[in-house]
Design a protein around this motif. Structure first.
Motif, PDB file in Angstrom:
ATOM      1  N   UNK A   1      11.963  19.312   0.985  1.00  0.00           N
ATOM      2  CA  UNK A   1      12.573  17.979   0.921  1.00  0.00           C
ATOM      3  C   UNK A   1      11.792  16.986   1.768  1.00  0.00           C
ATOM      4  N   UNK A   2      11.330  17.416   2.920  1.00  0.00           N
ATOM      5  CA  UNK A   2      10.533  16.534   3.768  1.00  0.00           C
ATOM      6  C   UNK A   2       9.243  16.135   3.082  1.00  0.00           C
ATOM      7  N   UNK A   3       8.579  17.084   2.444  1.00  0.00           N
ATOM      8  CA  UNK A   3       7.310  16.787   1.780  1.00  0.00           C
ATOM      9  C   UNK A   3       7.516  15.853   0.585  1.00  0.00           C
ATOM     10  N   UNK A   4       8.622  16.017  -0.118  1.00  0.00           N
ATOM     11  CA  UNK A   4       8.931  15.092  -1.216  1.00  0.00           C
ATOM     12  C   UNK A   4       9.097  13.674  -0.688  1.00  0.00           C
ATOM     13  N   UNK A   5       9.732  13.549   0.471  1.00  0.00           N
ATOM     14  CA  UNK A   5       9.922  12.228   1.074  1.00  0.00           C
ATOM     15  C   UNK A   5       8.582  11.643   1.520  1.00  0.00           C
ATOM     16  N   UNK A   6       7.702  12.476   2.021  1.00  0.00           N
ATOM     17  CA  UNK A   6       6.359  12.014   2.407  1.00  0.00           C
ATOM     18  C   UNK A   6       5.646  11.422   1.188  1.00  0.00           C
TER      19      UNK A   6
ATOM     20  N   UNK B   1       4.506  -2.107 -10.437  1.00  0.00           N
ATOM     21  CA  UNK B   1       5.165  -0.950  -9.816  1.00  0.00           C
ATOM     22  C   UNK B   1       4.517   0.357 -10.281  1.00  0.00           C
ATOM     23  N   UNK B   2       4.140   0.421 -11.551  1.00  0.00           N
ATOM     24  CA  UNK B   2       3.491   1.624 -12.069  1.00  0.00           C
ATOM     25  C   UNK B   2       2.160   1.871 -11.355  1.00  0.00           C
ATOM     26  N   UNK B   3       1.315   0.841 -11.281  1.00  0.00           N
ATOM     27  CA  UNK B   3       0.020   1.001 -10.619  1.00  0.00           C
ATOM     28  C   UNK B   3       0.206   1.275  -9.120  1.00  0.00           C
ATOM     29  N   UNK B   4       1.276   0.726  -8.544  1.00  0.00           N
ATOM     30  CA  UNK B   4       1.563   1.012  -7.139  1.00  0.00           C
ATOM     31  C   UNK B   4       1.856   2.482  -6.913  1.00  0.00           C
ATOM     32  N   UNK B   5       2.622   3.078  -7.800  1.00  0.00           N
ATOM     33  CA  UNK B   5       2.915   4.516  -7.673  1.00  0.00           C
ATOM     34  C   UNK B   5       1.643   5.343  -7.838  1.00  0.00           C
ATOM     35  N   UNK B   6       0.783   4.951  -8.778  1.00  0.00           N
ATOM     36  CA  UNK B   6      -0.474   5.665  -8.956  1.00  0.00           C
ATOM     37  C   UNK B   6      -1.363   5.527  -7.719  1.00  0.00           C
ATOM     38  N   UNK B   7      -1.402   4.329  -7.151  1.00  0.00           N
ATOM     39  CA  UNK B   7      -2.173   4.112  -5.929  1.00  0.00           C
ATOM     40  C   UNK B   7      -1.627   4.967  -4.791  1.00  0.00           C
ATOM     41  N   UNK B   8      -0.304   5.068  -4.713  1.00  0.00           N
ATOM     42  CA  UNK B   8       0.313   5.873  -3.664  1.00  0.00           C
ATOM     43  C   UNK B   8       0.003   7.352  -3.804  1.00  0.00           C
ATOM     44  N   UNK B   9      -0.039   7.839  -5.035  1.00  0.00           N
ATOM     45  CA  UNK B   9      -0.389   9.250  -5.263  1.00  0.00           C
ATOM     46  C   UNK B   9      -1.811   9.524  -4.766  1.00  0.00           C
ATOM     47  N   UNK B  10      -2.708   8.584  -5.034  1.00  0.00           N
ATOM     48  CA  UNK B  10      -4.075   8.766  -4.571  1.00  0.00           C
ATOM     49  C   UNK B  10      -4.178   8.674  -3.049  1.00  0.00           C
ATOM     50  N   UNK B  11      -3.452   7.713  -2.466  1.00  0.00           N
ATOM     51  CA  UNK B  11      -3.492   7.544  -1.012  1.00  0.00           C
ATOM     52  C   UNK B  11      -2.950   8.771  -0.297  1.00  0.00           C
ATOM     53  N   UNK B  12      -1.950   9.410  -0.887  1.00  0.00           N
ATOM     54  CA  UNK B  12      -1.381  10.627  -0.287  1.00  0.00           C
ATOM     55  C   UNK B  12      -2.464  11.687  -0.106  1.00  0.00           C
ATOM     56  N   UNK B  13      -3.344  11.824  -1.072  1.00  0.00           N
ATOM     57  CA  UNK B  13      -4.382  12.846  -1.015  1.00  0.00           C
ATOM     58  C   UNK B  13      -5.580  12.414  -0.159  1.00  0.00           C
ATOM     59  N   UNK B  14      -5.859  11.111  -0.126  1.00  0.00           N
ATOM     60  CA  UNK B  14      -7.074  10.650   0.537  1.00  0.00           C
ATOM     61  C   UNK B  14      -6.885  10.331   2.018  1.00  0.00           C
ATOM     62  N   UNK B  15      -5.726   9.802   2.386  1.00  0.00           N
ATOM     63  CA  UNK B  15      -5.505   9.347   3.765  1.00  0.00           C
ATOM     64  C   UNK B  15      -4.889  10.476   4.585  1.00  0.00           C
TER      65      UNK B  15
END
Length: 334
Positions: free
Chosen positions: A86-91, A50-64
Motif C-alpha cells: 500500500x505504501x508503494x502504491x501511494x509512492x 492530466x493523461x500526459x501528467x500521469x505518463x510523466x509521473x510514471x517516468x519520473x518514478x523510475x528515473x528520479x
C-alpha cells in the motif's frame, strides 16, 4: 489581453522587469526547450494534460531515484499502519499526481483562466468572505499539494490574494513562473522577507502562505506531523499576533472526476495561543486532515523530517548515490 501577457501587478516584482532576450546564453537552451514544450502541452484539453501528467509521473518514478527514496521514507514514517504494498502504491500515485500538477501549472501560466471556471468548485467560500469582511486581513495557511499553482488560478476565480513565493534557482524558469503567477496574484511577495506580508495584512488583504516545509532549526519548533516530530516554522503565529488577522486553512485538490476544488476552513480559534509549539501542533493537525482527503496529491518528495530535535540523531533519509560505471577494459586483438 493575450493569454501570454501578464496582468498588472500591484506590487511590481523585479523579475518582471526582465525580458526573454536576457536569457539567450547557451546554458538556457535546455530551459527554452522545456518552456516551449510546456506551452504546447498547455494548449491541450484538461483531460489530455492530466493523461500526459500521469505518463510523466510514471517516468519520473523510475528515473528520479533520490526523490523516490525520499518519498518512500516520508510515506513509511507517516503511514506505518499501511502495508509495504500500500505504501508503494501511494509512492507511485504521488509521482503521477505531482507530475500532473506540474503540467497543470503550465496550463494556467499560458492560458485564459476562464477555461477552468466550469470545472472548479469552491467550498467554505463564506468562511473566507466573512473573514475578509472583518477588515483585519486574512492569512491563508496553504500546503504543498500537487495543484499548488493551479489553485492560485482557481482562487482568483472567486477572490484575490497576495502570495508568498520562493524564487526558482533557474532564472529563466523563475521568470516564466513569476510571470505566469502574476496573471492571477495581486502581489507576489518574496518568501525571504515578511514586510510585504505584514503590510498586506494590515491593509486588510488576503495572504496565502504555505508553511509546511522544513526550513531548519531557526524560527522553528518541533511539532508532530503524522506523529513524527517535524521542524515547523513559528512565523505563522507571530504574523497573526502582530497583525490581528484571521487565519484559515486553504487546501485544493483534483477530485476523482478530474475536476478541481478549493476549500476554506473556518477561522482558527484561540490562535495564536501564546504557545508556539501548541500553535504549530494545531496547524499541522489541520494540514493532516486536508492531506487525508487525497494523500497522493501531497508533495511527499520534500525532506520534511531532515531537521531532527536532537542534532545528533541521524537523518531518516538514505543518501542515494549514482552507480559508477565500470571502466571498459581494452581487449587486444589476437
Amino acid at each position: 489581453m493575450a493569454a501570454d501577457e501578464p496582468a498588472g501587478n500591484v506590487n511590481a516584482n523585479p523579475v518582471l522587469d526582465q525580458r526573454p532576450a536576457d536569457f539567450l546564453a547557451p546554458r538556457f537552451w535546455p530551459t527554452w526547450l522545456l518552456i516551449g514544450l510546456l506551452k504546447l502541452i498547455s494548449r491541450l484539453s484538461i483531460r489530455n494534460i492530466q493523461f500526459f501528467g500521469r505518463m510523466l509521473g510514471k517516468g519520473a518514478y523510475h528515473l528520479l531515484r533520490a526523490r523516490r527514496s525520499i518519498t518512500r521514507t516520508n510515506i513509511r514514517l507517516c503511514f506505518p499502519e499501511r502495508s509495504a504494498l500500500e505504501q508503494e502504491r501511494l509512492v507511485r500515485a504521488s509521482f503521477e499526481a505531482n507530475a500532473t500538477g506540474f503540467l497543470e501549472a503550465a496550463a494556467v501560466w499560458f492560458n485564459d483562466l476562464e477555461r477552468f471556471r466550469p470545472i472548479s468548485r469552491a467550498y467554505g467560500l463564506e468562511n473566507l468572505e466573512n473573514a475578509i469582511a472583518e477588515g483585519k486581513g486574512v492569512l491563508l495557511l496553504g500546503g504543498h499539494f500537487a495543484t499548488i499553482d493551479l489553485a492560485g488560478a482557481l482562487y482568483n476565480l472567486f477572490a484575490n490574494a497576495d502570495v508568498m513565493q520562493r524564487d526558482h534557482n533557474n532564472p529563466l524558469f523563475n521568470y516564466y513562473m513569476t510571470r505566469g503567477r502574476s496573471r492571477y496574484c495581486q502581489r507576489i511577495l518574496n518568501r525571504g522577507g515578511l514586510r510585504g506580508a505584514l503590510r498586506s495584512l494590515k491593509e486588510g488583504r488576503v495572504v496565502w502562505y504555505a508553511t509546511d516545509q522544513d526550513y531548519g532549526r531557526q524560527n522553528s519548533t518541533f511539532a508532530p506531523f503524522f506523529g513524527v516530530p517535524a521542524a515547523t516554522i513559528t512565523t505563522t503565529s507571530k504574523i497573526a499576533a502582530r497583525t490581528g488577522c484571521r487565519v484559515l486553512q486553504f487546501s485544493h485538490f483534483r477530485n476523482i472526476g478530474g475536476y478541481y476544488e478549493v476549500h476554506f476552513s473556518k477561522p482558527l480559534t484561540n490562535y495564536p495561543s501564546g504557545d508556539e509549539t501548541a500553535d504549530a501542533t494545531a496547524t499541522n493537525k489541520l494540514l493532516e486532515r486536508e492531506i487525508l482527503r487525497f494523500p497522493e496529491q501531497y508533495l511527499w518528495m520534500h525532506r520534511r523530517f531532515k531537521t531532527r530535535p536532537d542534532p545528533a540523531e541521524p537523518s531518516p533519509y538514505k543518501v542515494v548515490k549514482k552507480k559508477k560505471r565500470r571502466p571498459r577494459t581494452a581487449v587486444a586483438n589476437t
